[in-house]
Design a protein around this motif. Structure first.
Motif, short mmCIF file in Angstrom:
data_model
loop_
_atom_site.label_atom_id
_atom_site.label_comp_id
_atom_site.label_asym_id
_atom_site.label_seq_id
_atom_site.Cartn_x
_atom_site.Cartn_y
_atom_site.Cartn_z
N LEU A 218 0.95 -1.02 -0.14
CA LEU A 218 0.45 -0.08 0.38
C LEU A 218 1.26 1.31 0.02
N GLN A 219 0.88 1.81 -1.24
CA GLN A 219 1.38 3.20 -1.47
C GLN A 219 1.35 4.42 -0.71
N GLN A 220 -0.53 4.29 -0.98
CA GLN A 220 -0.78 6.19 -0.25
C GLN A 220 -2.37 5.71 0.01
N VAL A 227 -4.43 12.22 -2.76
CA VAL A 227 -3.06 11.80 -3.47
C VAL A 227 -2.88 12.75 -5.08
N TYR A 228 -3.43 13.25 -5.46
CA TYR A 228 -3.39 14.14 -6.85
C TYR A 228 -2.11 14.98 -6.03
N GLU A 229 -2.97 15.67 -5.57
CA GLU A 229 -1.86 16.87 -5.11
C GLU A 229 -0.81 16.87 -4.16
N ARG A 230 -0.93 16.04 -3.38
CA ARG A 230 -0.04 15.75 -2.26
C ARG A 230 0.75 14.51 -2.45
N PRO A 231 0.88 13.38 -3.49
CA PRO A 231 1.50 12.22 -3.25
C PRO A 231 2.48 12.37 -2.68
N THR A 232 2.73 10.73 -1.72
CA THR A 232 3.64 10.46 -1.28
C THR A 232 5.20 10.37 -1.08
N ASN A 233 5.05 9.67 -2.14
CA ASN A 233 6.12 8.94 -3.63
C ASN A 233 6.49 9.69 -4.78
N ARG A 234 6.66 9.09 -5.05
CA ARG A 234 7.21 9.47 -7.00
C ARG A 234 5.95 8.73 -7.52
N PHE A 235 6.07 7.45 -6.90
CA PHE A 235 5.21 5.93 -8.01
C PHE A 235 3.94 7.31 -7.83
N VAL A 236 3.16 7.13 -6.50
CA VAL A 236 1.86 7.91 -6.12
C VAL A 236 2.05 9.17 -7.77
N ALA A 237 2.90 9.90 -7.69
CA ALA A 237 3.06 10.55 -7.67
C ALA A 237 2.39 10.75 -9.69
N GLU A 238 3.72 9.84 -10.11
CA GLU A 238 3.89 9.73 -11.55
C GLU A 238 3.02 8.42 -11.57
N PHE A 239 1.61 8.05 -10.91
CA PHE A 239 0.94 6.66 -11.38
C PHE A 239 -0.20 7.28 -11.68
N LEU A 240 -1.14 8.81 -10.79
CA LEU A 240 -1.29 9.14 -11.09
C LEU A 240 -1.78 10.24 -12.37
N GLY A 241 -0.84 10.73 -12.92
CA GLY A 241 -0.20 11.49 -14.20
C GLY A 241 0.80 12.71 -14.55
N GLU A 242 0.66 12.65 -15.34
CA GLU A 242 1.97 13.79 -16.15
C GLU A 242 2.59 14.17 -14.64
N ILE A 243 3.62 14.54 -14.58
CA ILE A 243 4.32 15.49 -13.04
C ILE A 243 5.27 15.45 -13.71
N ASN A 244 5.66 16.97 -13.50
CA ASN A 244 7.70 17.72 -13.62
C ASN A 244 7.87 17.25 -12.49
N ILE A 245 9.14 16.98 -12.24
CA ILE A 245 10.25 16.66 -11.53
C ILE A 245 11.41 17.19 -11.55
#
Ligand SMILES: Nc1ncnc2c1ncn2[C@@H]1O[C@H](COP(=O)(O)OP(=O)(O)OP(=O)(O)O)[C@@H](O)[C@H]1O
Ligand SMILES: [Mg+2]
Lengths: 357, 273
Positions: A218-220, A227-245
């Motif tokens: 369980l990641q988050q 989960v979309y705006e404050r993901p707790t890790n990179r996997f969650v951030a990238e899984f929910l849509g494109e993101i610039n890092i």
């Protein structure tokens, strides 16, 4: 209008599942509240179906415990839990008519014939299948079969409804209709829903909370916006849509703000409690394109690599002077004129839209 | 080469073989039935007017129906163990299905004779235990024929049942259980109806096979339970009644054809409804 159902709260405590030496789930702990709409989201093979099978009682966990309204239900067999379940592929009884399918759980409960008749016809109306009651499942369209499966799971008012990718075979329109129907059913019945999907948008649109899985962990577990705006890790951030890092150097926290440098620019962001979170993350739709450095907020200098016209929106791929790639998603109407590959621009965003990852 | 012609080239020899070995002889039999000893439908009239022939037809139908019910029910249990049992059960069932194929019909019929006859094992035990004072007549009657034929035909019913049970969607059974249904209810109201096509197929195979049985009824029936195949044999080989034997054969074939057509329709209806 359907009467409110006594919804149940279910809990998993350190649940693990091994298939031979393969770990399908490890150390899952979560509580699904009464009347909640929890979505399990994750890539293929991440253990979503396995968890649903364990919650329904068709599989036993290899470790950990399950609770139902606070009482242990780890050893309770599926037929005693009697949670409503909608399987992927519907699993309707092919030899029974729509009405007989829906009446089955009521007959199991030995309800009086008159009550069965009344409740079956009420729910058939509710899912919009009036006039199809005498057909066999094979004579129905995919969406209609789906609704029979939902009606059959709802009619006996189970305290928990488990749904495994119930819309996976439907086209976009039908999917939208069914999502609307699910939302309404959830509101009207008040049952606890646990829903599995591959579709991020669907998860964000329907759920009260989303549980994100990767490789059996369980990641988050949080509300859609979080989960979309404050993901707790990179996997969650990238899984929910494109993101610039953007990796920051010399990150320093000073009270309610943190700052660091990316290439030539000083960037500001809300601080994070997590140690090692030194990347600034921004979703493409929060970035805006400017021809000159904007007066406020963060900005990074870049050149346009290419544009993709998507109708109402346009996607821009930028490359910074340091060679990093950025993606922007902007309403086509707000786009400055005369952009072409090579144009020097600024990608800017409000400080509150970025977060550390 | 186009697909249909290649298909014809592949399947052609088989069609020729079937025509040469089945169709041509059967057409010959049909001709006998309307030419021997005289032209016309006289043999059919004689066959259907002969009380002996009618008794044999009726007995054949009765025995085959009993055998079908018995063999399909027994095969259902065997197949259930085979398809859904543990590895040990599976192995035992596989041996029980395969071994009988290596033993000839004759041997098996005599085996049953040894078990069921008045001085046979079963009567011996029952008398030794004091359950019976007089031996029970278990053989040289219809009962013996039904037992022997049922035993022989069980393996043939297993395969259609197994394919129906294997293609069944496990999740449908789970769905029924998840709604609180007991094991018995899941079995009788979901599992059995979902294997209906397999049951009909198995029943058809067994019934049609049983109609043509010859050796088993001859041995276990002791000449008192003559079935239609034996009757045809007697008419053609032991009396000069070739025309009558041929007419009975054609009536039997027509009956089988009608039955096949009715069953196909049933299966198709069940699938499309
Ligand atoms: N009965 C089983 N025996 C062995 N491995 C299994 C079994 N069931 C599931 N697995 C494995 O467990 C892992 C998780 O499977 P699961 O079906 O829960 O994935 P999922 O998240 O539902 O994936 P999908 O989105 O593709 O349906 C997979 O790697 C799968 O191969
Ligand atoms: Mg799955």
């Amino acid at each position: 209008m359907v009467a409110k159902i006594r919804a149940a709260e279910i809990g998993a405590v350190n649940v693990g599942k091994m298939f031979g030496t393969f770990t399908a789930l490890s150390d899952i702990s979560l509580t699904i509240g009464r009347g909640e709409f929890l979505t399990l989201l994750g890539p293929s093979g991440s253990g979503k179906t396995t968890l649903l099978m364990i919650l329904s009682g068709f599989e036993a966990p290899t470790s950990g415990r399950l609770t139902l309204d606070g009482r242990d239900m780890t050893a309770t067999p599926a037929e005693e839990r009697a949670f409503g379940m909608v399987f992927q592929g519907y699993a309707l009884f092919p030899h029974m008519s729509v009405e007989e399918n829906i009446a089955f759980p009521l007959k199991v409960q030995k309800r009086p014939a008159a009550e069965i008749k009344r409740r079956v016809s009420a729910i058939i109306e509710m899912v919009g299948l009036g006039g199809h009651g005498h057909k066999r499942p094979s004579g129905l369209s995919g969406g209609q079969q789906q609704r029979v499966a939902l009606a059959r799971a709802l009619v006996y008012e189970p305290p928990v409804l488990l749904l495994d990718e119930p819309f996976s075979a439907l086209d976009k329109n039908l999917r939208g209709q069914m999502q609307e129907e699910m939302r309404r059913l959830h509101r009207e019945t008040g049952t606890t829903f646990v829903f599995v999907t591959h579709d991020q948008t669907e998860a964000l649109a329907l759920s009260t909370r989303i549980a994100i899985f990767e490789k059996g962990r369980l990641q988050q577990l949080a509300a859609p916006r979080e989960v979309y705006e404050r993901p707790t890790n990179r996997f969650v951030a990238e899984f929910l849509g494109e993101i610039n890092i953007l990796p920051l150097s010399g990150l320093q926290t000073c009270g309610a703000v943190a700052g660091g440098r990316f290439e030539e620019q000083a960037l500001v962001v809300a601080p994070s409690e997590r140690p090692g979170a030194t990347n600034l993350a921004v979703r493409p739709e929060y970035m805006r394109l400017h021809l000159a450095r904007p007066d406020s907020g963060n900005a990074v200098a870049a050149r346009i690599d290419h544009l993709t016209y998507l109708g109402a929106e346009t996607r821009l791929a930028l490359r910074t002077s340091g060679g990093a790639n950025l993606t922007l998603l902007m309403p086509t109407a707000e786009l400055p004129p005369a952009l072409e590959p090579g144009t020097a621009v600024w990608a800017g965003w409000s400080e509150s839209r970025g977060f550390l990852l | 080469m186009s697909h249909p012609s290649r298909f014809l080239l592949l399947i052609g020899p088989l069609l020729l073989f079937l025509a040469a070995t089945y169709l041509v002889p059967f057409l010959g039999v049909m001709r006998w039935s309307v030419t021997l000893p005289a032209s016309g439908l006289g043999q059919y009239k004689a066959a259907l007017g002969d009380p002996l022939v009618l008794t044999v037809f009726w007995r054949t139908l009765r025995i085959c129906a009993a055998v079908t019910v018995g063999a399909v029910a027994a095969a259902y249990v065997v197949t259930l163990l085979w398809v859904r049992g543990g590895p040990m059960q599976r192995l035992v069932v596989e041996l029980c299905i395969l071994i009988p194929f290596w033993i000839s019909v004759l041997t098996r019929a005599f085996g049953w004779l040894a078990l069921l006859s008045n001085k046979g094992l079963i009567n011996g035990w029952l008398q030794a235990l004091g359950v019976l004072s007089e031996p029970l007549t278990l053989v040289r009657n219809e009962f013996g024929v039904v037992v022997g034929m049922t035993h022989f035909l069980i393996p043939f019913a297993v395969f259609p049942l197994a394919s129906a049970m294997r293609s069944l969607d496990e999740r449908v059974l789970m769905a029924a259980r998840g709604m609180g249904a007991s094991r018995a209810r899941v079995f009788w109201q979901v599992f059995v109806p979902m294997t209906r096509a397999g049951i009909l197929g198995a029943a058809l195979v067994v019934f049609v096979f049983a109609l043509g049985f010859f050796v088993t009824p001859a041995i276990l029936g002791g000449g008192r339970s003559v079935m239609v195949a034996e009757l045809i044999y007697l008419r053609i080989f032991q009396s000069p009644d070739w025309g009558l034997g041929a007419a009975i054969s054609v009536i039997l074939m027509a009956g089988v054809g009608l039955l096949l057509a009715a069953l196909m329709r049933q299966v198709r209806q069940g699938a499309s409804r």
